[in-house]
Write an enzyme that holds these catalytic residues in place. Structure first.
Site, mmCIF file in Angstrom:
data_model
loop_
_atom_site.group_PDB
_atom_site.id
_atom_site.type_symbol
_atom_site.label_atom_id
_atom_site.label_comp_id
_atom_site.label_asym_id
_atom_site.label_seq_id
_atom_site.Cartn_x
_atom_site.Cartn_y
_atom_site.Cartn_z
ATOM 1 C CG ASN A 147 -2.301 0.567 0.884
ATOM 2 O OD1 ASN A 147 -2.398 1.571 0.188
ATOM 3 N ND2 ASN A 147 -3.345 -0.047 1.414
ATOM 4 C CG HIS A 165 24.393 4.433 8.933
ATOM 5 N ND1 HIS A 165 24.963 4.715 7.715
ATOM 6 C CD2 HIS A 165 23.055 4.596 8.763
ATOM 7 C CE1 HIS A 165 24.021 5.049 6.855
ATOM 8 N NE2 HIS A 165 22.851 4.974 7.469
ATOM 9 C CE LYS A 174 10.247 -8.310 23.714
ATOM 10 N NZ LYS A 174 10.348 -8.065 25.118
ATOM 11 N NE ARG A 200 -3.933 -14.420 18.793
ATOM 12 C CZ ARG A 200 -4.457 -15.052 17.749
ATOM 13 N NH1 ARG A 200 -4.197 -16.316 17.519
ATOM 14 N NH2 ARG A 200 -5.263 -14.422 16.913
#
Length: 195
Positions: free
Chosen positions: A84, A114, A179, A182
């Site tokens: 998109n 960097h 993270k 589930r």
């Protein structure tokens, strides 16, 4: 070894002052500019520019303008790819997308980084590590994917996430840093939301 060879070998390279690299980035930016200034209804024109710009595409792909990348030739996209508005891919290293990838607005895929120390950073040195996105992946709005990350198959990345580590198959992941919250299960076929 040329600066481009160093870039592709995941070594520190001169990103700001090397003539070959600057010319390749300018070519890609010109093609992105051309792409971004086509009418949305000019699908034939869009397809032609994308074929010149990207390293590898399958038949069914859609990238909604505006779109920006650094080189283009390091980007490979699979079948049924959709990105998109405002997708940015900094492709100093290879960026590979599998089949059935859906990218929401304002997402970035950044292979470049960097040095931490100012002396080398101020010399224009950077590195580039590849990014891989598997099949059947939905990436929510505003997600940023950092150098060297692999996102597995059948993954949902929640909006606003910053992905700095690999995400395993069949996962819902969200946050900064991103993270896994589930697994994706058969129960998800019974709902229309991602919680």
């Amino acid at each position: 070894m040329t600066e481009k060879e160093k870039m592709l070998a995941q070594q520190l390279y001169d990103a700001n002052y090397d003539k070959e690299i600057l010319e390749e980035r300018t070519r890609a930016k010109d093609l992105c500019y051309d792409y971004n200034h086509l009418r949305p209804s000019d699908e034939v024109g869009q397809h032609k520019v994308i074929q010149k710009l990207l390293g590898k595409t399958k038949e069914n792909c859609c990238i909604v303008a505006p779109f920006w990348c650094d080189y283009g030739y390091n980007i490979e996209i699979g079948e049924n790819f959709f990105a998109n508005h405002n997708t940015v891919i900094l492709d100093g290293a290879k960026v590979t997308f599998g089949d059935n990838v859906f990218i929401a607005p304002n997402c970035g895929f950044h292979t470049a980084g960097h040095p931490i120390d100012a002396d080398r950073r101020n010399q224009g040195l950077e590195y580039a590590y590849p990014i891989t996105v598997g099949d059947n992946v939905w990436i929510g709005a505003g997600v940023q994917v950092m150098p060297g990350v692999t996102i597995g198959n059948n993954v949902v990345i929640g909006g606003g996430s910053i992905v700095v580590k690999d995400i395993p198959d069949n996962s819902v992941a969200v946050g900064n840093p991103c993270k896994v919250i589930r697994a994706i299960t058969d129960d998800d076929k019974k709902t229309s939301w991602d919680r």
